[in-house]
Motif scaffolding. Structure first.
Motif, mmCIF file in Angstrom:
data_model
loop_
_atom_site.group_PDB
_atom_site.id
_atom_site.type_symbol
_atom_site.label_atom_id
_atom_site.label_comp_id
_atom_site.label_asym_id
_atom_site.label_seq_id
_atom_site.Cartn_x
_atom_site.Cartn_y
_atom_site.Cartn_z
ATOM 1 N N ILE A 16 -37.698 20.162 6.514
ATOM 2 C CA ILE A 16 -36.409 20.504 7.088
ATOM 3 C C ILE A 16 -36.382 19.977 8.515
ATOM 4 O O ILE A 16 -37.261 20.288 9.315
ATOM 5 N N ALA A 17 -35.369 19.198 8.817
ATOM 6 C CA ALA A 17 -35.207 18.662 10.167
ATOM 7 C C ALA A 17 -34.626 19.745 11.079
ATOM 8 O O ALA A 17 -33.881 20.622 10.631
ATOM 9 N N ASP A 18 -34.940 19.649 12.363
ATOM 10 C CA ASP A 18 -34.365 20.595 13.315
ATOM 11 C C ASP A 18 -32.872 20.339 13.486
ATOM 12 O O ASP A 18 -32.074 21.263 13.462
ATOM 13 N N PHE A 19 -32.508 19.061 13.659
ATOM 14 C CA PHE A 19 -31.100 18.682 13.803
ATOM 15 C C PHE A 19 -30.872 17.366 13.076
ATOM 16 O O PHE A 19 -31.732 16.495 13.072
ATOM 17 N N TYR A 20 -29.679 17.232 12.503
ATOM 18 C CA TYR A 20 -29.316 16.007 11.803
ATOM 19 C C TYR A 20 -27.845 15.715 12.042
ATOM 20 O O TYR A 20 -27.004 16.603 11.926
ATOM 21 N N SER A 21 -27.543 14.467 12.361
ATOM 22 C CA SER A 21 -26.164 14.024 12.493
ATOM 23 C C SER A 21 -25.953 12.864 11.539
ATOM 24 O O SER A 21 -26.535 11.782 11.731
ATOM 25 N N ALA A 22 -25.136 13.089 10.522
ATOM 26 C CA ALA A 22 -24.838 12.023 9.564
ATOM 27 C C ALA A 22 -24.078 10.900 10.256
ATOM 28 O O ALA A 22 -24.347 9.724 10.009
ATOM 29 N N LEU A 62 -28.936 10.142 12.655
ATOM 30 C CA LEU A 62 -29.995 10.538 13.566
ATOM 31 C C LEU A 62 -30.587 11.889 13.185
ATOM 32 O O LEU A 62 -29.856 12.836 12.903
ATOM 33 N N VAL A 63 -31.911 11.939 13.188
ATOM 34 C CA VAL A 63 -32.651 13.184 12.994
ATOM 35 C C VAL A 63 -33.352 13.490 14.309
ATOM 36 O O VAL A 63 -34.005 12.618 14.884
#
Length: 71
Positions: free
Chosen positions: A1-7, A11-12
Motif C-alpha cells: 500500500i502506497a502512502d500517497f498516489y496521484s493518478a 506519482l507514488v
C-alpha cells in the motif's frame, strides 16, 4: 500500500521511517519501487525526519517534481 498516489501526476509518494534504512528493508523498498515503475509511475521516497525538519522544503520539492511530470 502506497502512502500517497496521484493518478493524474502518475506519482507514488512514500514516506519512509527509520526502519526503511535498514539493509533488508531498503532492498525490499528498491524491489517494490521497480515493480511500481513497471506501470509507468514515478516513486518519490521522502524520509519522515525530513518532513519533520523541513516540511516547507519537502512541499517545494514535491511541487517541482509534480510540475516536471514524466520527464
Amino acid at each position: 500500500i502506497a502512502d500517497f498516489y496521484s493518478a493524474k501526476a502518475r506519482l507514488v509518494i512514500e514516506l519512509d521511517g527509520s526502519q526503511h534504512f535498514e539493509e533488508e528493508n531498503a532492498a525490499k523498498d528498491a524491489e517494490r519501487t521497480r515493480f511500481i515503475e513497471q506501470y509507468g509511475l514515478r516513486v518519490l521516497r521522502i524520509p519522515n525526519i525530513e518532513i519533520n525538519r523541513n516540511f516547507e522544503g519537502v512541499c517545494e520539492y514535491l511541487e517541482r517534481e509534480i510540475a516536471k511530470g514524466g520527464e
